[in-house]
Design a protein around this motif. Structure first.
Motif, mmCIF file in Angstrom:
data_model
loop_
_atom_site.group_PDB
_atom_site.id
_atom_site.type_symbol
_atom_site.label_atom_id
_atom_site.label_comp_id
_atom_site.label_asym_id
_atom_site.label_seq_id
_atom_site.Cartn_x
_atom_site.Cartn_y
_atom_site.Cartn_z
ATOM 1 N N LYS A 110 0.870 -1.335 0.027
ATOM 2 C CA LYS A 110 -0.055 0.132 0.023
ATOM 3 C C LYS A 110 0.761 1.263 -0.019
ATOM 4 C CE LYS A 110 -1.080 0.657 4.793
ATOM 5 N NZ LYS A 110 0.171 0.689 5.462
ATOM 6 N N ASN A 111 2.218 1.139 0.516
ATOM 7 C CA ASN A 111 2.861 2.355 0.586
ATOM 8 C C ASN A 111 3.329 2.790 -0.934
ATOM 9 O OD1 ASN A 111 3.278 1.697 3.147
ATOM 10 N ND2 ASN A 111 5.707 2.038 3.132
ATOM 11 N N TRP A 112 3.009 2.043 -1.992
ATOM 12 C CA TRP A 112 3.275 2.689 -3.374
ATOM 13 C C TRP A 112 2.081 3.630 -3.611
ATOM 14 C CZ3 TRP A 112 7.461 1.783 -6.296
ATOM 15 C CH2 TRP A 112 8.324 0.992 -6.001
ATOM 16 N N ARG A 113 0.908 3.039 -3.087
ATOM 17 C CA ARG A 113 -0.086 4.052 -3.437
ATOM 18 C C ARG A 113 0.074 5.419 -2.748
ATOM 19 N NH1 ARG A 113 -3.772 0.710 -1.760
ATOM 20 N NH2 ARG A 113 -4.242 1.658 0.010
ATOM 21 N N VAL A 114 0.460 5.289 -1.471
ATOM 22 C CA VAL A 114 0.518 6.630 -0.751
ATOM 23 C C VAL A 114 1.659 7.529 -1.095
ATOM 24 C CG1 VAL A 114 0.999 7.274 1.705
ATOM 25 C CG2 VAL A 114 -0.118 5.065 1.688
ATOM 26 N N ALA A 115 2.560 6.892 -1.651
ATOM 27 C CA ALA A 115 3.758 7.565 -2.094
ATOM 28 C C ALA A 115 3.628 8.221 -3.636
ATOM 29 C CB ALA A 115 4.974 7.031 -2.212
ATOM 30 N N LEU A 116 2.716 7.603 -4.185
ATOM 31 C CA LEU A 116 2.575 8.168 -5.752
ATOM 32 C C LEU A 116 2.510 9.683 -5.862
ATOM 33 C CD1 LEU A 116 2.378 6.401 -8.131
ATOM 34 C CD2 LEU A 116 -0.005 6.654 -8.248
ATOM 35 N N PRO A 117 1.617 10.371 -5.022
ATOM 36 C CA PRO A 117 1.614 11.907 -5.428
ATOM 37 C C PRO A 117 2.936 12.601 -5.223
ATOM 38 C CG PRO A 117 -0.048 11.137 -3.703
ATOM 39 C CD PRO A 117 0.819 9.968 -3.996
ATOM 40 N N ASP A 118 4.129 11.741 -4.746
ATOM 41 C CA ASP A 118 5.149 12.454 -4.554
ATOM 42 C C ASP A 118 6.135 11.773 -5.564
ATOM 43 O OD1 ASP A 118 4.960 13.919 -2.208
ATOM 44 O OD2 ASP A 118 4.761 12.283 -1.042
ATOM 45 N N PHE A 119 5.657 10.807 -6.530
ATOM 46 C CA PHE A 119 6.814 10.415 -7.444
ATOM 47 C C PHE A 119 7.257 11.536 -8.486
ATOM 48 C CE2 PHE A 119 7.471 8.113 -11.601
ATOM 49 C CZ PHE A 119 8.550 7.269 -10.862
ATOM 50 N N PRO A 120 6.185 12.308 -9.131
ATOM 51 C CA PRO A 120 6.803 13.053 -9.941
ATOM 52 C C PRO A 120 8.067 14.082 -9.528
ATOM 53 C CG PRO A 120 4.401 13.528 -9.834
ATOM 54 C CD PRO A 120 4.810 12.482 -8.860
ATOM 55 N N ALA A 121 8.142 14.562 -8.386
ATOM 56 C CA ALA A 121 9.173 15.150 -7.853
ATOM 57 C C ALA A 121 10.438 14.242 -7.511
ATOM 58 C CB ALA A 121 8.980 15.891 -6.534
ATOM 59 N N PHE A 122 10.235 13.115 -7.440
ATOM 60 C CA PHE A 122 11.310 11.972 -7.098
ATOM 61 C C PHE A 122 11.785 11.644 -8.669
ATOM 62 C CE2 PHE A 122 12.429 7.417 -7.517
ATOM 63 C CZ PHE A 122 13.423 7.391 -6.576
ATOM 64 N N ALA A 123 11.006 11.616 -9.466
ATOM 65 C CA ALA A 123 11.192 11.075 -10.984
ATOM 66 C C ALA A 123 12.101 12.270 -11.340
ATOM 67 C CB ALA A 123 10.212 10.983 -11.770
ATOM 68 N N MET A 124 12.301 13.489 -11.027
ATOM 69 C CA MET A 124 13.226 14.507 -11.425
ATOM 70 C C MET A 124 14.527 14.563 -10.597
ATOM 71 S SD MET A 124 10.326 17.388 -12.020
ATOM 72 C CE MET A 124 11.667 18.770 -12.199
ATOM 73 N N SER A 125 14.516 13.826 -9.396
ATOM 74 C CA SER A 125 15.640 13.814 -8.646
ATOM 75 C C SER A 125 16.658 12.894 -8.966
ATOM 76 C CB SER A 125 15.148 13.468 -7.161
ATOM 77 O OG SER A 125 15.182 12.339 -7.154
ATOM 78 N N SER A 126 17.833 13.190 -8.536
ATOM 79 C CA SER A 126 18.977 12.655 -8.960
ATOM 80 C C SER A 126 19.106 11.098 -8.200
ATOM 81 C CB SER A 126 20.309 13.279 -8.141
ATOM 82 O OG SER A 126 20.401 13.019 -6.655
ATOM 83 N N TYR A 127 18.120 10.967 -7.428
ATOM 84 C CA TYR A 127 17.912 9.278 -6.862
ATOM 85 C C TYR A 127 17.476 8.584 -8.032
ATOM 86 C CZ TYR A 127 17.912 11.768 -2.068
ATOM 87 O OH TYR A 127 18.294 12.514 -1.175
ATOM 88 N N ALA A 128 16.245 9.033 -8.817
ATOM 89 C CA ALA A 128 15.512 8.412 -9.546
ATOM 90 C C ALA A 128 16.202 7.159 -10.327
ATOM 91 C CB ALA A 128 14.466 9.303 -10.227
ATOM 92 N N ALA A 129 16.721 7.782 -11.119
ATOM 93 C CA ALA A 129 17.660 6.954 -12.242
ATOM 94 C C ALA A 129 18.414 5.763 -11.509
ATOM 95 C CB ALA A 129 18.356 7.700 -12.982
ATOM 96 N N LYS A 130 19.333 6.274 -10.632
ATOM 97 C CA LYS A 130 20.172 5.351 -9.719
ATOM 98 C C LYS A 130 19.356 4.254 -8.992
ATOM 99 C CE LYS A 130 22.402 7.748 -6.614
ATOM 100 N NZ LYS A 130 22.972 9.325 -6.128
ATOM 101 N N GLY A 131 18.223 4.746 -8.099
ATOM 102 C CA GLY A 131 17.754 4.066 -7.422
ATOM 103 C C GLY A 131 16.909 3.046 -8.020
ATOM 104 N N LEU A 132 16.278 3.363 -9.266
ATOM 105 C CA LEU A 132 15.667 2.274 -10.179
ATOM 106 C C LEU A 132 16.532 1.348 -10.780
ATOM 107 C CD1 LEU A 132 12.770 4.556 -11.672
ATOM 108 C CD2 LEU A 132 12.489 2.828 -9.948
ATOM 109 N N LYS A 133 17.493 1.783 -11.269
ATOM 110 C CA LYS A 133 18.783 0.738 -11.803
ATOM 111 C C LYS A 133 19.117 -0.181 -10.765
ATOM 112 C CE LYS A 133 23.031 0.613 -14.481
ATOM 113 N NZ LYS A 133 23.585 -0.460 -13.556
ATOM 114 N N LEU A 134 19.331 0.399 -9.624
ATOM 115 C CA LEU A 134 19.656 -0.739 -8.495
ATOM 116 C C LEU A 134 18.640 -1.695 -8.273
ATOM 117 C CD1 LEU A 134 21.988 -0.617 -6.628
ATOM 118 C CD2 LEU A 134 20.363 0.511 -5.122
ATOM 119 N N LEU A 135 17.264 -1.262 -8.193
ATOM 120 C CA LEU A 135 16.334 -2.215 -7.919
ATOM 121 C C LEU A 135 16.224 -3.075 -9.105
ATOM 122 C CD1 LEU A 135 13.864 0.123 -6.537
ATOM 123 C CD2 LEU A 135 13.058 -2.346 -6.650
#
Lengths: 513, 100
Positions: A205-230
Motif C-alpha cells: 500500500k506504500n506505493w499508493r501512498v507515495a504516488l503523489p510524490d513520485f513526480p518530484a522523485f522522478a526529477m531527482s538524482s535518486y530516481a535513475a540510480k535507485g531504479l537501476k539498482l532495483l
C-alpha cells in the motif's frame, strides 16, 4: 592541516565550536567553521573520519571504492577537505554529555561544557557553541529470533565490508525495507557474495501512498540510480515481496528464516546469516540527554529533535545537523553541516549579517534541491506497522534486559502512560544500549495500547553519561574549589601557601568552610 | 561466516580469544577480527545467559561486549585489535578483577 589528539588532557580548555560526530555533516561543518576562523574541535568515536556512510574511506583502496560504488567514493573528497582544515580532531573519543557550564566553574567564559573521554582521561571541555552531528542508527527490527547469533543488521555487514573487506562466506538472506537493503545487495554481488534471497517487507500500500510524490522523485538524482539498482538486484537474486511476518529460528545460532506472505503461504529459507534492515532513525541519545526537545514525525514514524530553520535546537547554543536531526541522507547532511558552520560563525560575530544572509540563502537553495524526491522515499519506505510493533508476544523488544513484546503489551494494558514508567516496571531501556534498540518500539507499543499518537507518549528520558565511562575517569577529573565545596562542603588545602599541592599531612592542613 | 576478500592484505596482528591464538589484520576492530576468525558469540547475557554476537558493528547495540586485557564491558566493534591483545567472552554481568 587538522591536528589529531589522543588524550583529553592535551585538549584546549575550550573551543569556539565543539562538533560531535565525523560523518558527512560533522566533517563539512568543521571545515566550514574553521574556514571562518573559529577554533573547532571535532570529536568522533570511530577509528577514522567518515561516519558510517564513509566508514574507512581514508584508508580505502581502489578495489574497495569500486565495490562500494560512487556514492561511497564521494566521501574521499569530503575527508580530504577536512584534513586540510585547521580543526582539531579526536578519534576513539567518547562524548558522554553536553550541558550548560556548571555554575560552580568560576571565571568560565563559555556557556557550554562537553564531557569527553579520550585515551583513558575524562575532561569537561568548554564550548561557545556545540554542533551535534551524531547521525542515524538503524531502526529496531523486533522479530522473533532477532537476538540469535548470526542475525545482524544490514548496516553491520556494510561496515565489515568497508573497514575490513569482509564478505559473508555462507548463505546470506537479507530482509526488510529501504534503499540500503538494495544497495547492500548490489555491494555483496560486487564482492562475489550474492545473497540467496532478498525478502522485501515494504508494504504494497506504500506505493499508493507515495504516488503523489513520485513526480518530484522522478526529477531527482535518486530516481535513475535507485531504479537501476532495483532492477540490477532483482535480475541477479531472488526477491520475495508481499510479506506479512518474519521469524528467525535456530539453536545457539540462526539457522532458518520463516517467511509468511500476505496470502498466508509460508516458506522456510535455510541460511547462515540473516541481515535485517528497515530504515534508519536519528540517533537521539546525546541530543536528548542535552535536553533538546524532541518531536514525533508521523510520516517517517520516528522521533527527532526539534530544530528551527537554521538547525538550532531548543537548547541555547546547541545545533543539530545531518541525519541526527531528521533523516536526509549524506548529500543533504553535508549541506546541513555547512549551514551549521555558517550559523556558528554568524552567532559568534565572525561574519557580517549580509554575508550570512547571502551564503545562507545559497545553501538553503542547494539543500532544497538535494531534498527533492525525499518525500517519495520517506512514504514508500515507511516500515509496515506489523514490523515496527511486534505481533508475536515472544519477540524480544529490549535486547539488553530481554524484555518480550508480550510483557510490554501486558504492562501497557495496566495503564502505563509512557516509556519512563515502563522502565520502572520492566527495566526495558535500562541496559547498556540505553534504549537505542528498543526506544521507538516501546513508545509505539504504549501509544497503541493507549490509543494515542506516540507524540503523546514521548520517548525515554535520556541522561548523561550517554555511554558507560569508567568511574575512575570521573573521579580523576580536575575540579574547581567551588565545585568541591558544593559537594563536600569544604576544601582541604595546605597551610603553607605555595607549597606543593597534594602534601596533605594531617598536622599542617586547615579546613576552609 | 565471513571471509576476507583477496584484494585486502594488511599486516597481521596476533591476539587471543578465550586463550585460543588468532590472527587479525591491522585496522580490524575486535568484533570484526572475531567474525573473520569464525567466532560468533562474544557474550552471554546477564538475564538468561543466552549467547549473543555482534549485531550493529557501530557502537549502538552493545551486543559485542567482551573482556579485553582483563577489563570487562568493552565494545568490541569500537576497539581496534592490537598485537598481543587478550580477548575473552563476557559471561553475564561484568566482573571487575580488582573489586573487593
Amino acid at each position: 592541516m587538522s591536528e589529531r589528539f589522543t588524550s583529553a588532557s592535551d585538549l584546549r580548555r575550550s573551543y569556539d565550536l565543539v562538533i560531535v560526530g565525523a560523518g558527512p555533516a560533522g566533517l563539512a561543518a568543521a571545515a566550514t567553521a574553521s574556514g571562518f576562523g573559529l577554533s573547532v574541535l571535532l570529536a568522533d568515536e570511530n577509528g577514522a573520519p567518515g561516519g558510517q556512510i564513509y566508514r574507512g574511506i581514508t584508508r580505502s583502496s581502489e578495489a574497495d571504492r569500486r565495490r562500494l560504488g560512487p556514492d561511497y567514493a564521494a566521501g574521499k573528497k569530503l575527508s580530504a577537505a577536512f584534513a586540510e582544515s585547521a580543526a582539531a580532531y579526536t578519534l576513539g573519543a567518547l562524548v558522554w554529555s553536553v550541558a550548560p557550564t556548571d555554575e560552580e566553574t568560576p571565571d568560565a567564559d563559555y556557556p557550554l561544557e562537553v564531557g569527553i573521554s579520550l585515551g583513558g582521561v575524562a575532561r569537561a571541555i568548554g564550548a561557545q557553541r556545540v554542533l551535534l552531528a551524531t547521525g542515524a542508527i538503524e531502526r529496531p527490527f523486533p522479530i522473533p529470533g532477532w537476538t540469535l547469533p548470526g542475525v545482524m543488521s544490514a548496516g553491520a555487514a556494510q561496515i565489515l565490508l568497508k573497514t575490513s573487506a569482509l564478505a559473508p562466506s555462507g548463505r546470506t538472506v537479507i530482509a526488510g525495507s529501504g534503499p540500503l537493503l538494495y544497495l547492500l545487495a548490489s555491494q555483496l554481488i560486487a564482492a562475489g557474495a550474492p545473497p540467496v534471497a532478498l525478502v522485501d517487507t515494504t508494504p504494497r500500500k506504500n506505493w499508493r501512498v507515495a504516488l503523489p510524490d513520485f513526480p518530484a522523485f522522478a526529477m531527482s538524482s535518486y530516481a535513475a540510480k535507485g531504479l537501476k539498482l532495483l532492477f540490477d538486484v532483482a535480475k541477479r537474486i531472488r526477491v520475495i515481496r508481499n510479506v506479512s511476518a518474519l521469524e528467525a529460528v535456530g539453536g545457539d545460532k540462526f539457522e532458518t528464516l520463516i517467511v509468511t506472505r500476505t496470502n498466508g503461504t509460508m516458506e522456510r529459507i535455510d541460511a547462515d546469516l540473516l541481515l535485517l534492515h528497515q530504515g534508519v532513525a536519528p540517533n537521539l541519545n546525546l541530543s536528548s540527554a542535552a535536553g533538546c526537545a524532541l518531536e514525533w514525525d508521523e510520516k517517517q514514524a520516528l522521533f527527532r529533535p526539534k530544530r528551527d530553520e537554521w538547525l538550532e535546537s531548543s537548547e541555547a547554543g546547541i545545533s543539530i545537523a545531518g541525519d541526527g536531526g531528521g533523516i536526509v541522507g549524506a548529500q543533504a547532511s553535508v549541506i546541513e553541516g555547512e549551514i551549521a558552520g555558517l550559523v556558528a560563525a554568524f552567532r559568534l560575530s565572525r561574519i557580517s549579517k549580509e554575508m550570512f544572509a547571502q551564503r545562507g540563502a545559497e545553501l538553503k537553495k542547494r539543500l532544497a534541491s538535494v531534498l527533492r524526491g525525499r518525500a517519495f522515499l520517506d512514504r514508500l519506505f515507511r516500515p509496515a506497522d506489523e514490523f515496527r510493533v511486534p505481533q508475536r508476544d515472544d519477540a524480544i523488544v529490549c535486547r539488553c534486559e530481554e524484555v518480550s513484546a508480550g510483557r510490554v503489551r501486558a504492562t501497557a494494558a495496566l495503564g502505563v502512560q509512557g516509556p519512563n514508567q515502563m522502565k520502572a516496571f520492566l527495566r526495558c531501556g535500562m541496559g547498556p544500549c540505553q534504549g537505542r534498540l528498543c526506544g521507538l518500539t516501546v513508545s509505539e507499543m504504549i501509544a497503541q495500547a493507549r490509543g494515542v499518537s506516540p507524540a503523546d507518549v514521548g520517548y525515554y528520558r535520556l541522561r548523561p553519561p550517554v555511554k558507560p565511562v569508567p568511574l575512575r575517569e570521573f573521579a580523576a577529573m580536575p575540579q574547581s574549589d567551588a565545585a568541591i565545596t558544593a559537594v563536600a562542603g569544604f576544601v582541604e588545602r595546605s597551610v603553607e601557601k605555595g607549597s606543593a599541592a597534594g602534601s596533605l599531612e594531617p598536622d599542617n592542613r586547615i579546613v576552609e568552610r | 561466516m565471513y571471509r576476507r576478500l583477496p584484494d585486502r592484505a594488511r599486516a597481521l596482528v596476533r591476539f587471543t580469544f578465550d586463550g585460543e591464538a588468532l590472527t587479525a589484520q591491522e585496522g580490524d576492530t575486535v568484533a570484526a577480527a572475531l567474525l573473520a576468525a569464525g567466532q560468533l558469540a562474544t557474550r552471554h547475557t546477564p538475564v538468561s545467559r543466552a549467547p549473543r554476537a555482534p549485531y550493529c558493528m557501530m557502537g549502538v547495540c552493545f551486543e559485542c561486549l567482551v573482556v579485553i586485557d582483563g577489563a570487562p564491558n568493552r565494545q568490541g566493534c569500537l576497539t581496534p585489535v592490537v598485537e598481543g591483545m587478550r580477548v575473552e567472552t563476557q559471561q553475564g554481568a561484568a566482573v571487575f578483577e580488582d573489586a573487593e
